[in-house]
Design a protein around this motif. Structure first.
Motif, PDB file in Angstrom:
ATOM      1  N   ILE A  79      38.372   2.841  37.398  1.00  0.00           N
ATOM      2  CA  ILE A  79      38.653   4.012  38.225  1.00  0.00           C
ATOM      3  C   ILE A  79      39.637   3.619  39.321  1.00  0.00           C
ATOM      4  N   PRO A  80      40.662   4.448  39.580  1.00  0.00           N
ATOM      5  CA  PRO A  80      41.579   4.140  40.695  1.00  0.00           C
ATOM      6  C   PRO A  80      40.813   4.088  42.016  1.00  0.00           C
ATOM      7  N   GLU A  81      41.223   3.157  42.879  1.00  0.00           N
ATOM      8  CA  GLU A  81      40.624   2.991  44.195  1.00  0.00           C
ATOM      9  C   GLU A  81      41.714   2.664  45.207  1.00  0.00           C
ATOM     10  N   PRO A  82      41.502   3.013  46.484  1.00  0.00           N
ATOM     11  CA  PRO A  82      42.438   2.561  47.507  1.00  0.00           C
ATOM     12  C   PRO A  82      42.358   1.034  47.602  1.00  0.00           C
ATOM     13  N   TYR A  83      43.406   0.433  48.129  1.00  0.00           N
ATOM     14  CA  TYR A  83      43.378  -1.015  48.330  1.00  0.00           C
ATOM     15  C   TYR A  83      42.322  -1.375  49.360  1.00  0.00           C
ATOM     16  N   ALA A  84      41.734  -2.558  49.221  1.00  0.00           N
ATOM     17  CA  ALA A  84      40.655  -3.014  50.095  1.00  0.00           C
ATOM     18  C   ALA A  84      41.084  -3.107  51.556  1.00  0.00           C
ATOM     19  N   ASN A  85      42.373  -3.272  51.818  1.00  0.00           N
ATOM     20  CA  ASN A  85      42.834  -3.395  53.204  1.00  0.00           C
ATOM     21  C   ASN A  85      43.123  -2.043  53.859  1.00  0.00           C
ATOM     22  N   ALA A  86      42.916  -0.949  53.140  1.00  0.00           N
ATOM     23  CA  ALA A  86      43.083   0.385  53.738  1.00  0.00           C
ATOM     24  C   ALA A  86      41.979   0.589  54.775  1.00  0.00           C
ATOM     25  N   PRO A  87      42.249   1.358  55.845  1.00  0.00           N
ATOM     26  CA  PRO A  87      41.229   1.558  56.884  1.00  0.00           C
ATOM     27  C   PRO A  87      39.947   2.164  56.318  1.00  0.00           C
ATOM     28  N   ILE A  88      38.820   1.667  56.802  1.00  0.00           N
ATOM     29  CA  ILE A  88      37.504   2.174  56.397  1.00  0.00           C
ATOM     30  C   ILE A  88      37.196   3.444  57.194  1.00  0.00           C
ATOM     31  N   ILE A  89      36.568   4.397  56.526  1.00  0.00           N
ATOM     32  CA  ILE A  89      36.106   5.619  57.198  1.00  0.00           C
ATOM     33  C   ILE A  89      34.598   5.477  57.388  1.00  0.00           C
ATOM     34  N   SER A  90      34.142   5.634  58.605  1.00  0.00           N
ATOM     35  CA  SER A  90      32.707   5.529  58.877  1.00  0.00           C
ATOM     36  C   SER A  90      32.055   6.902  58.712  1.00  0.00           C
ATOM     37  N   TYR A  91      30.764   6.888  58.512  1.00  0.00           N
ATOM     38  CA  TYR A  91      30.040   8.137  58.283  1.00  0.00           C
ATOM     39  C   TYR A  91      30.176   9.105  59.457  1.00  0.00           C
ATOM     40  N   GLU A  92      30.344   8.579  60.685  1.00  0.00           N
ATOM     41  CA  GLU A  92      30.466   9.478  61.850  1.00  0.00           C
ATOM     42  C   GLU A  92      31.698  10.372  61.763  1.00  0.00           C
ATOM     43  N   GLN A  93      32.728   9.911  61.082  1.00  0.00           N
ATOM     44  CA  GLN A  93      33.980  10.669  60.971  1.00  0.00           C
ATOM     45  C   GLN A  93      33.912  11.776  59.929  1.00  0.00           C
ATOM     46  N   VAL A  94      32.979  11.699  59.003  1.00  0.00           N
ATOM     47  CA  VAL A  94      32.987  12.538  57.801  1.00  0.00           C
ATOM     48  C   VAL A  94      32.396  13.919  58.059  1.00  0.00           C
ATOM     49  N   ASP A  95      33.132  14.939  57.636  1.00  0.00           N
ATOM     50  CA  ASP A  95      32.676  16.326  57.738  1.00  0.00           C
ATOM     51  C   ASP A  95      32.197  16.880  56.400  1.00  0.00           C
ATOM     52  N   LEU A  96      32.751  16.380  55.298  1.00  0.00           N
ATOM     53  CA  LEU A  96      32.477  16.946  53.982  1.00  0.00           C
ATOM     54  C   LEU A  96      32.653  15.878  52.920  1.00  0.00           C
ATOM     55  N   ILE A  97      31.772  15.918  51.903  1.00  0.00           N
ATOM     56  CA  ILE A  97      31.878  15.024  50.752  1.00  0.00           C
ATOM     57  C   ILE A  97      32.021  15.881  49.493  1.00  0.00           C
ATOM     58  N   LEU A  98      33.071  15.640  48.725  1.00  0.00           N
ATOM     59  CA  LEU A  98      33.270  16.297  47.425  1.00  0.00           C
ATOM     60  C   LEU A  98      32.840  15.280  46.368  1.00  0.00           C
ATOM     61  N   ILE A  99      31.798  15.625  45.626  1.00  0.00           N
ATOM     62  CA  ILE A  99      31.146  14.660  44.744  1.00  0.00           C
ATOM     63  C   ILE A  99      31.396  15.002  43.274  1.00  0.00           C
ATOM     64  N   PRO A 100      31.931  14.031  42.508  1.00  0.00           N
ATOM     65  CA  PRO A 100      32.108  14.270  41.073  1.00  0.00           C
ATOM     66  C   PRO A 100      30.744  14.287  40.385  1.00  0.00           C
ATOM     67  N   CYS A 101      30.592  15.158  39.406  1.00  0.00           N
ATOM     68  CA  CYS A 101      29.316  15.304  38.702  1.00  0.00           C
ATOM     69  C   CYS A 101      29.566  15.443  37.208  1.00  0.00           C
ATOM     70  N   VAL A 102      28.657  14.930  36.424  1.00  0.00           N
ATOM     71  CA  VAL A 102      28.668  15.233  34.992  1.00  0.00           C
ATOM     72  C   VAL A 102      28.129  16.649  34.814  1.00  0.00           C
ATOM     73  N   ALA A 103      27.084  16.984  35.595  1.00  0.00           N
ATOM     74  CA  ALA A 103      26.485  18.324  35.564  1.00  0.00           C
ATOM     75  C   ALA A 103      25.787  18.572  36.886  1.00  0.00           C
ATOM     76  N   CYS A 104      25.528  19.845  37.156  1.00  0.00           N
ATOM     77  CA  CYS A 104      24.721  20.261  38.309  1.00  0.00           C
ATOM     78  C   CYS A 104      23.815  21.381  37.835  1.00  0.00           C
ATOM     79  N   ASN A 105      22.693  21.536  38.530  1.00  0.00           N
ATOM     80  CA  ASN A 105      21.849  22.673  38.207  1.00  0.00           C
ATOM     81  C   ASN A 105      21.842  23.674  39.356  1.00  0.00           C
TER      82      ASN A 105
END
Length: 185
Positions: free
Chosen positions: A97-123
């Motif tokens: 799976i493509p990923e950002p390079y390890a030296n890219a800045p880390i985002i901490s949980y305090e900064q996060v407003d929304l998570i878009l999550i890939p799914c095989v399925a949802c109910n």
């Protein structure tokens, strides 16, 4: 049907879509997200790079220049989120799976407003079927991430009335498909 059989069946169905169908459905998902208050109000959004015909969010990434984007890197059994700008170079991670390079800045949980999550399925209750690695299950179960708004991204054919659920599964706040955004599952 158990999780393994269901996952295999749905992944086969997803990969049988033509490229044109996949792009069209992905574009509709992006349109639905663009009109959602969760997305429009978010400043920092965690997303993913499409893999094996997951819904493609690249139109969303490329057309929202004011957002700060975080993309995952798999490290051990955890996801680490790195800031990423559209058209920035990526590398291929341990699962292909493509990923950002390890030296890219880390985002901490305090900064996060929304998570878009890939799914095989949802109910319809907001539970997701993932790929079986438990990465997002562990993320959503961690106390610091538990109250972050999370939207499962899935095609309509994989938005199901029921899924097998394990005790560690956590419901998402919303599900987005090409035809609907269901909030408060």
């Amino acid at each position: 049907m158990d999780k393994t059989q269901l996952r295999r069946s749905l992944l086969k169905q997803r990969q049988s879509m033509s490229v044109a169908q996949w792009k069209q459905k992905s574009d509709r998902i992006c349109t639905n997200l663009l009109s959602s208050p969760q997305f429009t109000q978010a400043k920092t959004v965690l997303a993913y790079f499409s893999f094996r015909q997951e819904p493609d969010l690249s139109p969303l990434l490329e057309n929202t220049p004011t957002k700060i984007w975080g993309m995952p890197r798999c490290v051990g059994d955890s996801l680490f989120w790195h800031q990423w700008t559209p058209n920035e170079a990526v590398e291929i991670g341990c699962y292909g799976i493509p990923e950002p390079y390890a030296n890219a800045p880390i985002i901490s949980y305090e900064q996060v407003d929304l998570i878009l999550i890939p799914c095989v399925a949802c109910n319809q209750q907001g539970y997701r079927l993932g790929y079986g690695g438990g990465y997002y299950d562990r993320l959503l179960a961690a106390p610091e991430w538990a109250n972050k708004s999370a939207i499962g991204i899935v095609f309509d054919f994989a938005y199901l009335p029921e899924l097998p659920i394990d005790p560690w599964d956590k419901p998402l706040h919303a599900i987005c498909t090409e035809t609907k955004l269901v909030v408060g599952c």
